[in-house]
Design a protein around this motif. Sequence first.
Motif, PDB file in Angstrom:
ATOM      1  N   THR A   3     -53.389  35.381  87.051  1.00 33.16           N
ATOM      2  CA  THR A   3     -53.482  34.276  88.240  1.00 33.16           C
ATOM      3  C   THR A   3     -52.903  34.834  89.259  1.00 33.16           C
ATOM      4  N   ALA A   4     -52.744  35.159  90.577  1.00 26.62           N
ATOM      5  CA  ALA A   4     -52.687  35.597  91.241  1.00 26.62           C
ATOM      6  C   ALA A   4     -51.413  36.411  91.861  1.00 26.62           C
ATOM      7  N   ASP A   5     -50.246  35.759  90.959  1.00 29.87           N
ATOM      8  CA  ASP A   5     -49.041  35.577  90.772  1.00 29.87           C
ATOM      9  C   ASP A   5     -48.844  36.054  89.040  1.00 29.87           C
ATOM     10  N   VAL A   6     -48.727  35.899  88.822  1.00 28.09           N
ATOM     11  CA  VAL A   6     -48.430  35.464  86.942  1.00 28.09           C
ATOM     12  C   VAL A   6     -49.400  36.252  86.421  1.00 28.09           C
ATOM     13  N   ALA A   7     -49.085  37.193  84.941  1.00 27.31           N
ATOM     14  CA  ALA A   7     -49.832  37.807  84.156  1.00 27.31           C
ATOM     15  C   ALA A   7     -49.360  37.391  82.473  1.00 27.31           C
ATOM     16  N   LYS A   8     -49.737  37.219  81.680  1.00 24.66           N
ATOM     17  CA  LYS A   8     -49.956  37.356  80.729  1.00 24.66           C
ATOM     18  C   LYS A   8     -50.262  38.168  80.059  1.00 24.66           C
ATOM     19  N   ALA A   9     -49.571  39.016  78.921  1.00 22.68           N
ATOM     20  CA  ALA A   9     -49.846  40.466  77.914  1.00 22.68           C
ATOM     21  C   ALA A   9     -49.739  39.948  76.492  1.00 22.68           C
ATOM     22  N   PHE A  10     -50.039  40.671  75.691  1.00 22.48           N
ATOM     23  CA  PHE A  10     -50.172  40.513  74.148  1.00 22.48           C
ATOM     24  C   PHE A  10     -49.467  42.106  73.857  1.00 22.48           C
ATOM     25  N   ALA A  11     -48.850  41.674  72.775  1.00 29.25           N
ATOM     26  CA  ALA A  11     -47.486  43.162  72.035  1.00 29.25           C
ATOM     27  C   ALA A  11     -47.806  42.802  71.591  1.00 29.25           C
ATOM     28  N   PRO A  12     -48.561  43.542  70.707  1.00 31.45           N
ATOM     29  CA  PRO A  12     -48.760  43.275  69.027  1.00 31.45           C
ATOM     30  C   PRO A  12     -47.828  44.376  67.817  1.00 31.45           C
ATOM     31  N   ALA A  13     -48.037  43.472  66.837  1.00 33.69           N
ATOM     32  CA  ALA A  13     -47.690  44.959  65.882  1.00 33.69           C
ATOM     33  C   ALA A  13     -47.855  46.202  65.937  1.00 33.69           C
ATOM     34  N   LYS A  14     -47.622  47.371  65.581  1.00 41.26           N
ATOM     35  CA  LYS A  14     -48.090  48.051  65.295  1.00 41.26           C
ATOM     36  C   LYS A  14     -47.756  48.383  63.900  1.00 41.26           C
ATOM     37  N   ILE A  15     -48.574  49.872  63.200  1.00 39.63           N
ATOM     38  CA  ILE A  15     -48.744  49.462  61.939  1.00 39.63           C
ATOM     39  C   ILE A  15     -48.582  50.943  61.888  1.00 39.63           C
ATOM     40  N   ASN A  16     -48.122  51.906  61.320  1.00 40.34           N
ATOM     41  CA  ASN A  16     -48.095  53.178  61.336  1.00 40.34           C
ATOM     42  C   ASN A  16     -48.697  53.161  59.406  1.00 40.34           C
ATOM     43  N   LEU A  17     -50.269  53.112  59.389  1.00 35.68           N
ATOM     44  CA  LEU A  17     -51.030  53.121  58.157  1.00 35.68           C
ATOM     45  C   LEU A  17     -50.723  54.272  57.372  1.00 35.68           C
ATOM     46  N   ALA A  18     -50.150  55.306  58.101  1.00 32.85           N
ATOM     47  CA  ALA A  18     -49.791  56.926  57.601  1.00 32.85           C
ATOM     48  C   ALA A  18     -48.511  57.405  58.550  1.00 32.85           C
ATOM     49  N   GLY A 101     -40.258  46.597  69.730  1.00 38.20           N
ATOM     50  CA  GLY A 101     -39.582  46.818  71.561  1.00 38.20           C
ATOM     51  C   GLY A 101     -40.794  47.313  72.228  1.00 38.20           C
ATOM     52  N   SER A 102     -41.248  48.494  71.833  1.00 39.84           N
ATOM     53  CA  SER A 102     -42.315  49.207  72.194  1.00 39.84           C
ATOM     54  C   SER A 102     -43.409  48.665  72.870  1.00 39.84           C
ATOM     55  N   SER A 103     -43.759  48.052  71.544  1.00 40.96           N
ATOM     56  CA  SER A 103     -44.960  47.312  72.056  1.00 40.96           C
ATOM     57  C   SER A 103     -44.857  45.890  73.515  1.00 40.96           C
ATOM     58  N   ASP A 104     -43.455  45.377  73.180  1.00 46.83           N
ATOM     59  CA  ASP A 104     -43.286  44.928  74.484  1.00 46.83           C
ATOM     60  C   ASP A 104     -43.233  45.298  76.205  1.00 46.83           C
ATOM     61  N   ALA A 105     -42.868  46.798  76.188  1.00 47.22           N
ATOM     62  CA  ALA A 105     -43.138  47.575  77.012  1.00 47.22           C
ATOM     63  C   ALA A 105     -43.969  47.930  77.752  1.00 47.22           C
ATOM     64  N   ALA A 106     -45.069  48.341  76.580  1.00 48.34           N
ATOM     65  CA  ALA A 106     -46.507  48.488  76.718  1.00 48.34           C
ATOM     66  C   ALA A 106     -47.146  47.208  77.611  1.00 48.34           C
ATOM     67  N   GLY A 138     -52.975  50.726  72.565  1.00 46.91           N
ATOM     68  CA  GLY A 138     -53.565  48.906  71.651  1.00 46.91           C
ATOM     69  C   GLY A 138     -54.429  48.764  70.273  1.00 46.91           C
ATOM     70  N   ARG A 139     -55.058  50.431  70.161  1.00 48.84           N
ATOM     71  CA  ARG A 139     -56.208  49.801  69.015  1.00 48.84           C
ATOM     72  C   ARG A 139     -56.345  51.196  68.258  1.00 48.84           C
ATOM     73  N   ALA A 140     -56.586  51.213  67.128  1.00 51.52           N
ATOM     74  CA  ALA A 140     -56.581  51.752  66.242  1.00 51.52           C
ATOM     75  C   ALA A 140     -56.271  53.575  66.278  1.00 51.52           C
TER      76      ALA A 140
END
Length: 278
Positions: A3-18, A101-106, A138-140
Motif C-alpha cells: 500500500t502507500a505506507d506498508v509493504a510486506k515481503a516473504f523471506a523464504p528458506a534457502k537450501i544449498n542443494l550442493a 537472517g540473510s533472507s530477512d535482510a533481502a 530468491g529463486r533457483a
Amino acid sequence: MTTADVAKAFAPAKINLALHVTGQRADGYHLLESLVAFANVGDQLTARLATSPSLRVQGPLAAGVPTGPENLVLKAAAWAGHGASFELEKNLPAAAGIGGGSSDAAAALRALEALTGQPCDTARLAELGADVPVCYFGRACLMRGVGEQVEAAALPPVAAVLANPRVEVATPRVFGQLTRKDNGPLPPLPELGDVDGLVAYLADKTRNDLETPALALAPVIGEVLDRLWALDGARLARMSGSGATCFALFDDFGAADRAAATLQAQRPDWWVSAVWLS
C-alpha cells in the motif's frame, strides 16, 4: 502486497542443494560454488517508513532473535539509507544453514524498494553477507565467489522434507574446521527435466563440503541425515549450508508430506517441514 505506507515481503528458506568450497582469499573469505533453491516456507516481514528504525519480532521461532542494530533486517535498512519500522514473523530456525537472517535482510530491501521506489545497489549486496545476494535473487540459481556472483539455474520443482534438530551451528566455526579449502568446483549443470535428473546430478557429481566439519561440531546432524534417508520415498538426503538443517528430496509432495509427519512423530522436538523447492 503493498500500500502507500506498508509493504510486506516473504523471506523464504534457502537450501544449498550442493555446496563446494573451492578456495580462500587473502582476506580470509572462502570461495564457494553452490546450487541453491528456495522453499515455500519462510519468515514474513512487514515494513513502514519511519524516522527511527525499529524491529519487533514475533512468531513461533521468535525467541532469542535480536531486535537491535545487530539484526540483519536493521543492518540492511541502514545500508540502504532508509529509516523504517519492521515487524518480523519468525518461522525459520536461526543459525540453521537456510539463510534465515540473510533472507530477512533481502526481504527488507525488497520492502524498502516497494515503499520508496528506489532500487538498491545489487552489485554491493555481498557487503551485507555472502547469502544476501542469492536471497535477494530468491529463486533457483548458481552462486559463486564470496556470494556476489549469482546466475539463474533451471531446476525442476521438487518436493522435500526439511529437518532441523534445534541446534544452532555457527558458520565461522564450521569453516574453521575445514581441513581442505581448495576442493573441486561444481560440474556444469546439465538440463534437468525432472526429479530423476536432479537426483542423479546431485548424487553423482556434487557434495556439501561443510557437512563433515559441521558433523564434528554437532554430531546430531548425523542422526538427522540417517532419519531422513530412512523415510519412505526419500531419494537423496544432505545437509544445507553450514547446518544443522538437512533436507531429503522426494518424487512428489504427497510423499514428502507423509514423510514429514512420520519424522515429526519420531522427533517431536525437531523443526520439520514438507516443502516445495524451486
